[in-house]
Design a protein around this motif. Structure first.
Motif, PDB file in Angstrom:
ATOM      1  N   SER A  53      81.545  86.425  57.862  1.00 47.30           N
ATOM      2  CA  SER A  53      82.699  85.694  57.342  1.00 47.30           C
ATOM      3  C   SER A  53      83.152  84.706  58.411  1.00 47.30           C
ATOM      4  O   SER A  53      83.507  85.100  59.527  1.00 47.30           O
ATOM      5  CB  SER A  53      83.828  86.676  57.008  1.00 47.30           C
ATOM      6  N   ALA A  54      83.148  83.424  58.062  1.00 45.51           N
ATOM      7  CA  ALA A  54      83.568  82.402  59.033  1.00 45.51           C
ATOM      8  C   ALA A  54      85.003  82.663  59.477  1.00 45.51           C
ATOM      9  O   ALA A  54      85.328  82.551  60.660  1.00 45.51           O
ATOM     10  CB  ALA A  54      83.430  81.012  58.420  1.00 45.51           C
ATOM     11  N   GLY A  55      85.852  83.038  58.535  1.00 41.34           N
ATOM     12  CA  GLY A  55      87.254  83.316  58.871  1.00 41.34           C
ATOM     13  C   GLY A  55      87.373  84.482  59.845  1.00 41.34           C
ATOM     14  O   GLY A  55      88.133  84.423  60.821  1.00 41.34           O
ATOM     15  N   ASP A  56      86.600  85.551  59.596  1.00 39.91           N
ATOM     16  CA  ASP A  56      86.650  86.715  60.506  1.00 39.91           C
ATOM     17  C   ASP A  56      86.136  86.343  61.900  1.00 39.91           C
ATOM     18  O   ASP A  56      86.689  86.778  62.909  1.00 39.91           O
ATOM     19  CB  ASP A  56      85.811  87.882  59.953  1.00 39.91           C
ATOM     20  N   LEU A  57      85.072  85.551  61.943  1.00 37.36           N
ATOM     21  CA  LEU A  57      84.545  85.131  63.249  1.00 37.36           C
ATOM     22  C   LEU A  57      85.573  84.286  63.998  1.00 37.36           C
ATOM     23  O   LEU A  57      85.740  84.421  65.216  1.00 37.36           O
ATOM     24  CB  LEU A  57      83.238  84.339  63.081  1.00 37.36           C
ATOM     25  N   LEU A  58      86.271  83.428  63.270  1.00 37.51           N
ATOM     26  CA  LEU A  58      87.306  82.599  63.913  1.00 37.51           C
ATOM     27  C   LEU A  58      88.465  83.459  64.407  1.00 37.51           C
ATOM     28  O   LEU A  58      88.977  83.246  65.510  1.00 37.51           O
ATOM     29  CB  LEU A  58      87.816  81.536  62.936  1.00 37.51           C
ATOM     30  N   ARG A  59      88.863  84.450  63.600  1.00 41.76           N
ATOM     31  CA  ARG A  59      89.965  85.326  64.040  1.00 41.76           C
ATOM     32  C   ARG A  59      89.560  86.117  65.287  1.00 41.76           C
ATOM     33  O   ARG A  59      90.356  86.309  66.207  1.00 41.76           O
ATOM     34  CB  ARG A  59      90.410  86.254  62.899  1.00 41.76           C
ATOM     35  N   ALA A  60      88.304  86.564  65.320  1.00 41.09           N
ATOM     36  CA  ALA A  60      87.829  87.300  66.500  1.00 41.09           C
ATOM     37  C   ALA A  60      87.830  86.387  67.730  1.00 41.09           C
ATOM     38  O   ALA A  60      88.240  86.785  68.829  1.00 41.09           O
ATOM     39  CB  ALA A  60      86.433  87.867  66.244  1.00 41.09           C
ATOM     40  N   GLU A  61      87.388  85.152  67.548  1.00 37.05           N
ATOM     41  CA  GLU A  61      87.365  84.197  68.663  1.00 37.05           C
ATOM     42  C   GLU A  61      88.791  83.881  69.116  1.00 37.05           C
ATOM     43  O   GLU A  61      89.055  83.760  70.321  1.00 37.05           O
ATOM     44  CB  GLU A  61      86.625  82.919  68.232  1.00 37.05           C
ATOM     45  N   GLN A  62      89.683  83.779  68.147  1.00 34.87           N
ATOM     46  CA  GLN A  62      91.096  83.505  68.464  1.00 34.87           C
ATOM     47  C   GLN A  62      91.649  84.563  69.426  1.00 34.87           C
ATOM     48  O   GLN A  62      92.404  84.257  70.339  1.00 34.87           O
ATOM     49  CB  GLN A  62      91.902  83.499  67.159  1.00 34.87           C
ATOM     50  N   HIS A  63      91.244  85.804  69.218  1.00 34.08           N
ATOM     51  CA  HIS A  63      91.787  86.901  70.030  1.00 34.08           C
ATOM     52  C   HIS A  63      90.939  87.255  71.241  1.00 34.08           C
ATOM     53  O   HIS A  63      91.298  88.123  72.020  1.00 34.08           O
ATOM     54  CB  HIS A  63      91.994  88.136  69.142  1.00 34.08           C
ATOM     55  N   ARG A  64      89.786  86.601  71.378  1.00 36.95           N
ATOM     56  CA  ARG A  64      88.908  86.909  72.508  1.00 36.95           C
ATOM     57  C   ARG A  64      89.536  86.412  73.804  1.00 36.95           C
ATOM     58  O   ARG A  64      89.938  85.250  73.897  1.00 36.95           O
ATOM     59  CB  ARG A  64      87.531  86.268  72.305  1.00 36.95           C
ATOM     60  N   GLU A  65      89.598  87.291  74.766  1.00 39.09           N
ATOM     61  CA  GLU A  65      90.189  86.892  76.044  1.00 39.09           C
ATOM     62  C   GLU A  65      89.346  85.786  76.673  1.00 39.09           C
ATOM     63  O   GLU A  65      88.119  85.871  76.672  1.00 39.09           O
ATOM     64  CB  GLU A  65      90.263  88.100  76.981  1.00 39.09           C
ATOM     65  N   GLY A  66      89.997  84.762  77.154  1.00 33.42           N
ATOM     66  CA  GLY A  66      89.271  83.682  77.807  1.00 33.42           C
ATOM     67  C   GLY A  66      88.773  82.610  76.854  1.00 33.42           C
ATOM     68  O   GLY A  66      88.168  81.633  77.291  1.00 33.42           O
ATOM     69  N   SER A  67      89.017  82.779  75.562  1.00 31.96           N
ATOM     70  CA  SER A  67      88.577  81.741  74.630  1.00 31.96           C
ATOM     71  C   SER A  67      89.404  80.479  74.834  1.00 31.96           C
ATOM     72  O   SER A  67      90.626  80.531  74.955  1.00 31.96           O
ATOM     73  CB  SER A  67      88.735  82.197  73.179  1.00 31.96           C
ATOM     74  N   GLU A  68      88.690  79.342  74.830  1.00 24.01           N
ATOM     75  CA  GLU A  68      89.427  78.076  74.988  1.00 24.01           C
ATOM     76  C   GLU A  68      89.941  77.579  73.640  1.00 24.01           C
ATOM     77  O   GLU A  68      90.636  76.568  73.565  1.00 24.01           O
ATOM     78  CB  GLU A  68      88.531  77.024  75.648  1.00 24.01           C
ATOM     79  N   TYR A  69      89.581  78.277  72.558  1.00 19.13           N
ATOM     80  CA  TYR A  69      89.936  77.795  71.221  1.00 19.13           C
ATOM     81  C   TYR A  69      91.054  78.584  70.559  1.00 19.13           C
ATOM     82  O   TYR A  69      91.427  78.276  69.425  1.00 19.13           O
ATOM     83  CB  TYR A  69      88.704  77.844  70.310  1.00 19.13           C
ATOM     84  N   GLY A  70      91.570  79.614  71.234  1.00 14.53           N
ATOM     85  CA  GLY A  70      92.549  80.514  70.621  1.00 14.53           C
ATOM     86  C   GLY A  70      93.704  79.806  69.928  1.00 14.53           C
ATOM     87  O   GLY A  70      93.981  80.041  68.744  1.00 14.53           O
ATOM     88  N   GLN A  71      94.344  78.913  70.669  1.00 14.47           N
ATOM     89  CA  GLN A  71      95.523  78.222  70.129  1.00 14.47           C
ATOM     90  C   GLN A  71      95.156  77.320  68.961  1.00 14.47           C
ATOM     91  O   GLN A  71      95.833  77.302  67.927  1.00 14.47           O
ATOM     92  CB  GLN A  71      96.177  77.405  71.264  1.00 14.47           C
ATOM     93  N   LEU A  72      94.077  76.598  69.130  1.00 12.93           N
ATOM     94  CA  LEU A  72      93.610  75.681  68.081  1.00 12.93           C
ATOM     95  C   LEU A  72      93.328  76.450  66.786  1.00 12.93           C
ATOM     96  O   LEU A  72      93.740  76.053  65.694  1.00 12.93           O
ATOM     97  CB  LEU A  72      92.334  74.980  68.573  1.00 12.93           C
ATOM     98  N   ILE A  73      92.623  77.565  66.920  1.00 13.72           N
ATOM     99  CA  ILE A  73      92.265  78.350  65.735  1.00 13.72           C
ATOM    100  C   ILE A  73      93.527  78.892  65.065  1.00 13.72           C
ATOM    101  O   ILE A  73      93.678  78.805  63.842  1.00 13.72           O
ATOM    102  CB  ILE A  73      91.304  79.509  66.111  1.00 13.72           C
ATOM    103  N   GLN A  74      94.435  79.404  65.875  1.00  9.60           N
ATOM    104  CA  GLN A  74      95.656  79.969  65.299  1.00  9.60           C
ATOM    105  C   GLN A  74      96.415  78.930  64.476  1.00  9.60           C
ATOM    106  O   GLN A  74      96.851  79.196  63.354  1.00  9.60           O
ATOM    107  CB  GLN A  74      96.559  80.514  66.406  1.00  9.60           C
ATOM    108  N   THR A  75      96.545  77.737  65.040  1.00 12.26           N
ATOM    109  CA  THR A  75      97.275  76.680  64.344  1.00 12.26           C
ATOM    110  C   THR A  75      96.569  76.315  63.037  1.00 12.26           C
ATOM    111  O   THR A  75      97.209  76.209  61.985  1.00 12.26           O
ATOM    112  CB  THR A  75      97.380  75.425  65.247  1.00 12.26           C
ATOM    113  N   CYS A  76      95.277  76.132  63.089  1.00  9.26           N
ATOM    114  CA  CYS A  76      94.534  75.749  61.876  1.00  9.26           C
ATOM    115  C   CYS A  76      94.676  76.821  60.801  1.00  9.26           C
ATOM    116  O   CYS A  76      94.901  76.500  59.627  1.00  9.26           O
ATOM    117  CB  CYS A  76      93.046  75.544  62.187  1.00  9.26           C
TER     118      CYS A  76
END
Ligand code: UDP
Ligand code: MG
Length: 220
Positions: A53-76
Motif C-alpha cells: 500500500s503506497a499510503g502505508d509505505l508513506l506513513r511508515a516513512e513519515q514515522h521513520r527516525e531520520g527520514s528527511e520526508y516526515g514533515q512533507l508526507i504528513q502535510t500531504c
C-alpha cells in the motif's frame, strides 16, 4: 517480459525497467474508502501476492527516525494532496526489491519472480509514467468503484478507530477532490489501453471478494 527479451534488450542496449521480466504488477485503484486494502488482503490469501500500500509505505516513512520526508508526507496526507512521485516510487521500488530478496516459496515466486498488488497507486499520471518507465510495467488495474456516499460513510466509520489523520470530514473532502482531478485521469488512461477491470465495490466484502477473485484468477 520473458527472459529472452531481456537478453535481446541488453544486447541492443535498450531501456529496461528494474524488475520487468520478473514481476507481475497489478495496480489497485478506487476512491478513498473503496475497499482496496480489505480486498488486497483477501487476494494475498488467494494468490500469494505481496501487497504494497503506497499510503502505508508513506506513513511508515513519515514515522521513520531520520527520514528527511516526515514533515512533507504528513502535510500531504492531511491535505489529501499527492507526495512528490520520487518519494513514493522509491519506497515502492525498495519494498519490491526486499520482497524479491526473500525468495518466497509458492506460486508466482519461483526463479526470482514475484507478484505484487500495488494499492492506492498510481494516483497521478506522472507517477504512473515514472513507475512504468523505471520499475515495472503494470499487467492490469483493478478499479473498485462505488458512490461518494458509500465512500464517505465508510471513511467516517473507519475514522472512529483508524487513528488516521485524514479520516475526518475536512480531509476526506480534499481527498475526494484529488481523486477526481488527479486519479480519475489515470484510470481513464489505462481504460484506453484495455487494462482496467472495474468492480462495483458497493456490496459486502464477501460479494466484492468473489467477483475480484475470479477476475484476478484470469490474469495469472
Ligand atoms: N499518498 C500519496 N501518494 C500515493 C499514495 C498515497 O501522496 O501514491 C498520500 C495521499 O496524501 C493520500 C494518503 O497518502 O491521501 C493516504 O493514502 P491511502 O492509500 O492510505 O488512502 P486510502 O485510499 O487507502 O484511503
Ligand atoms: Mg488503503
Amino acid at each position: 517480459m520473458p527472459a529472452i527479451i531481456d537478453k535481446i534488450a541488453d544486447a541492443l542496449h535498450l531501456h529496461k525497467t528494474a524488475f520487468d521480466s520478473k514481476v507481475t504488477v497489478i495496480f489497485v485503484l478506487g476512491g478513498p474508502g473503496a475497499g482496496k486494502g480489505t480486498q488486497c488482503a483477501r487476494l494475498v490469501q488467494d494468490f500469494g501476492f505481496c501487497h504494497l500500500s503506497a499510503g502505508d509505505l508513506l506513513r511508515a516513512e513519515q514515522h521513520r527516525e531520520g527520514s528527511e520526508y516526515g514533515q512533507l508526507i504528513q502535510t500531504c496526507i492531511k491535505e489529501g494532496t499527492i507526495v512528490p512521485m520520487e518519494v513514493t516510487v522509491k519506497l515502492l521500488k525498495n519494498a519490491m526489491a526486499a520482497a524479491l530478496a526473500e525468495h518466497r516459496s509458492g506460486e508466482g515466486w519461483a526463479d526470482g519472480r514475484g507478484r505484487f498488488l500495488i494499492d492506492g497507486f498510481p494516483r497521478k499520471m506522472d507517477q504512473a509514467e515514472m513507475f512504468e518507465h523505471d520499475v515495472a510495467k503494470a499487467t492490469a488495474v483493478l478499479f473498485f468503484s462505488t458512490t461518494e456516499e458509500v465512500l464517505l460513510q465508510r471513511l467516517l466509520e473507519r475514522g472512529k478507530t483508524s487513528g488516521r489523520e485524514d479520516d475526518n470530514a475536512e480531509s476526506i473532502k480534499k481527498r475526494f477532490n484529488t481523486y477526481k482531478d488527479q486519479t480519475m485521469p489515470v484510470i481513464e488512461h489505462y481504460e484506453k489501453l484495455g487494462k482496467v477491470i472495474e468492480i462495483d465495490s458497493s456490496e459486502s466484502i464477501d460479494e466484492v471478494h468473489a467477483k475480484t477473485k475470479s477476475a484476478v484468477a484470469k490474469l495469472l
